[in-house]
Design an enzyme around this catalytic site. Structure first.
Site, PDB file in Angstrom:
ATOM      1  N   SER A   1       0.857  -1.349   0.110  1.00  0.00           N
ATOM      2  CA  SER A   1      -0.092  -0.064  -0.026  1.00  0.00           C
ATOM      3  C   SER A   1       0.753   1.320   0.013  1.00  0.00           C
ATOM      4  O   SER A   1       1.604   1.563  -0.997  1.00  0.00           O
ATOM      5  CB  SER A   1      -0.789   0.128   1.434  1.00  0.00           C
ATOM      6  OG  SER A   1      -1.889   1.107   0.993  1.00  0.00           O
TER       7      SER A   1
ATOM      8  N   HIS B   1      -8.621   1.111  -0.638  1.00  0.00           N
ATOM      9  CA  HIS B   1      -8.494  -0.036  -1.737  1.00  0.00           C
ATOM     10  C   HIS B   1      -9.671  -0.726  -2.113  1.00  0.00           C
ATOM     11  O   HIS B   1      -9.887  -2.090  -2.491  1.00  0.00           O
ATOM     12  CB  HIS B   1      -7.561  -1.328  -1.349  1.00  0.00           C
ATOM     13  CG  HIS B   1      -6.122  -0.478  -0.975  1.00  0.00           C
ATOM     14  ND1 HIS B   1      -5.099   0.135  -1.964  1.00  0.00           N
ATOM     15  CD2 HIS B   1      -5.209  -0.589   0.257  1.00  0.00           C
ATOM     16  CE1 HIS B   1      -4.186   0.234  -1.321  1.00  0.00           C
ATOM     17  NE2 HIS B   1      -4.178  -0.142   0.128  1.00  0.00           N
TER      18      HIS B   1
END
Length: 273
Positions: A56, A162
């Site tokens: 991430s 996400h």
């Protein structure tokens, strides 16, 4: 460069302050930059790095570590990412949860939970996924998981990261990314969205924008590092040891090392010589 007091975030801030998305992302990125800079100065990994990857936000550090762009140039981008994600989360609130089940079982849990606002967010291991969505959707999915005998645990996060709920964060992030000049990587970078091994020119703006709304394919990423690029030592740079633990589960025969404190850098020497 950031407009924040980095020293205060890294040394003085309490847990509540660091939980804020903007503070959490900037302080994590800053710490990773400090550690990588010290690693580079030490020369311990000189000529030994076969590739980098980051989970991430960590993907930004992995890109900088590869020489595609400097950490300094990415500071305003990280700030834009954090603030835009916080804004998107305030408009479309959400949360995340881990499910200890196979990817197939986790997908079936999502399909059966009765909500269309739950998505796979982090494919961390073949037997552990993170789902993301609205509070109601995550509650329904965790209940469904537990009813099937799977362990499920909510995270204290401030958004459905996400997932499509982060779509509103894209324009601000893209605007920041478009100000960056990208170079060729000094060594391969494995991406989150496609688990692609990048060794030449790459559209990082599109990749990092898509990362906002797409799952992190982490177990595939580590497989590329170990099986394709030949990594025999995985070094986690930054706070915590979550990625080291995932590596242990997926690649028990691969050496692992975590660097989160100054003394760790000198201790790394015995692992690489």
């Amino acid at each position: 460069a950031s407009g924040y007091r980095i020293e205060e975030l890294l040394i003085e801030a309490d847990e509540e302050t660091l939980r804020r998305t903007d503070n959490a992302q900037l302080s994590t990125f800053a710490l990773e930059a400090v550690i990588w800079n010290e690693l580079a100065k030490s020369g311990i990994l000189e000529g030994k790095v076969v590739g980098t990857a980051g989970h991430s936000l960590g993907e930004y550090s992995a890109i900088a570590a590869s020489g595609v762009v400097s950490f300094k140039a990415l500071i305003p981008v990280v700030v834009a990412r954090a603030t835009s994600m916080a804004k998107a989360a305030s408009k479309r609130p959400g949360t995340m949860a881990a499910i200890m089940a196979s990817l197939q079982d986790a997908s079936e849990v999502i399909a059966a939970c009765g909500s269309d606002e739950v998505w796979m967010a982090n494919l961390n291991a073949r037997t552990q996924s993170v789902i993301s969505g609205t509070e109601a959707g995550i509650s329904a999915a965790t209940q469904e998981a537990k009813s099937r005998g799977f362990k499920a645990l909510k995270f204290p996060v401030g958004g459905a990261f996400h997932t499509p709920l982060m779509e509103g964060a894209k324009p601000e992030l893209v605007a920041a990314l478009e100000t960056v000049s990208w170079s060729l990587p000094a060594f391969p970078v494995v991406t989150n969205v496609g688990a692609d091994v990048v060794v030449s020119e790459w559209d990082w703006t599109s990749t990092l924008a898509e990362q906002l709304v797409s799952p992190v394919r982490w177990f595939e990423t580590t497989e590329k590092l170990v099986d394709k690029l030949g990594a025999d030592l995985v070094v986690e740079v930054g706070p915590g040891n979550v990625l080291t633990s995932l590596a242990k589960r997926a690649h028990p025969d691969t050496q692992r090392f975590t660097i989160s404190a100054p003394e760790d850098i000198s201790r790394l020497t015995e692992h690489v010589i």
